[in-house]
Design a protein around this motif. Structure first.
Motif, short mmCIF file in Angstrom:
data_model
loop_
_atom_site.label_atom_id
_atom_site.label_comp_id
_atom_site.label_asym_id
_atom_site.label_seq_id
_atom_site.Cartn_x
_atom_site.Cartn_y
_atom_site.Cartn_z
N LEU A 4 -2.02 2.17 1.66
CA LEU A 4 -1.34 2.34 2.93
C LEU A 4 -1.26 0.98 3.62
O LEU A 4 -2.27 0.29 3.73
N VAL A 5 -0.08 0.61 4.09
CA VAL A 5 0.13 -0.66 4.75
C VAL A 5 0.83 -0.42 6.08
O VAL A 5 1.97 0.03 6.11
N GLU A 6 0.13 -0.76 7.18
CA GLU A 6 0.70 -0.60 8.51
C GLU A 6 1.49 -1.84 8.91
O GLU A 6 1.17 -2.95 8.48
N ALA A 23 3.63 2.35 5.33
CA ALA A 23 4.24 2.53 4.02
C ALA A 23 3.18 2.93 3.01
O ALA A 23 2.15 2.27 2.88
N ALA A 24 3.43 4.00 2.29
CA ALA A 24 2.48 4.53 1.32
C ALA A 24 3.00 4.31 -0.10
O ALA A 24 4.19 4.44 -0.37
N SER A 25 2.07 4.02 -1.01
CA SER A 25 2.41 3.90 -2.42
C SER A 25 1.31 4.55 -3.24
O SER A 25 0.15 4.59 -2.84
N CYS A 95 -3.53 3.72 9.80
CA CYS A 95 -2.87 4.83 9.14
C CYS A 95 -3.83 5.45 8.14
O CYS A 95 -4.63 4.75 7.52
N ALA A 96 -3.76 6.77 7.97
CA ALA A 96 -4.65 7.47 7.05
C ALA A 96 -3.90 8.59 6.34
O ALA A 96 -2.90 9.11 6.85
N GLY A 109 -5.44 2.53 5.75
CA GLY A 109 -4.82 1.22 5.73
C GLY A 109 -5.71 0.20 6.39
O GLY A 109 -6.82 0.50 6.83
N GLN A 110 -5.23 -1.05 6.47
CA GLN A 110 -6.01 -2.14 7.03
C GLN A 110 -5.85 -2.30 8.53
O GLN A 110 -6.64 -3.00 9.16
#
Length: 118
Positions: A4-6, A23-25, A95-96, A109-110
């Motif tokens: 997860l990238v915020e 964004a999720a991958s 984000c979770a 996410g970070q």
């Protein structure tokens, strides 16, 4: 497995607006319950909003009526639209994601910094 990238954080004036993206991958995005949390300096992490794969949402009282969580499964992205921002909204926003419909989240996410000045 899930990343997860915020993004979208920044500095705004009180009363302004900002939209965060996550964004999720990995995995199947449409199968996840997604959530937003925040942690202000010197305080514990707190829940902000969540959205189920069905589109149902839930908000903390502190942001209800001002923030809107949404998701675009085609883009594997969850959003947090933040309106009428207040200085007390200043925090790192995380984000979770979870496969479960309730309970704790599994992936995080970070974080992205949001600063609201008065």
């Amino acid at each position: 497995q899930v990343q997860l990238v915020e993004s979208g954080g920044g500095s705004v004036q009180a009363g302004g607006f900002l939209r965060l993206s996550c964004a999720a991958s990995g995995g199947t995005f449409g199968s996840y319950r997604m959530g937003w949390f925040r942690q202000a300096s010197g305080k514990e992490r707190e829940f902000v909003a969540s959205i189920w794969r069905t589109g149902s949402t839930y908000y903390s009282d502190s942001v209800k009526g001002r923030f809107t969580i949404s998701r675009d499964n085609a883009k594997n992205t969850v959003y947090l639209q933040m309106n009428r921002l207040k200085p007390e909204d200043t925090a790192i926003y995380y984000c979770a994601a979870s496969y479960k419909t309730t309970g704790n989240y599994d992936y995080w996410g970070q974080g992205t910094q949001v600063t609201v000045s008065s």
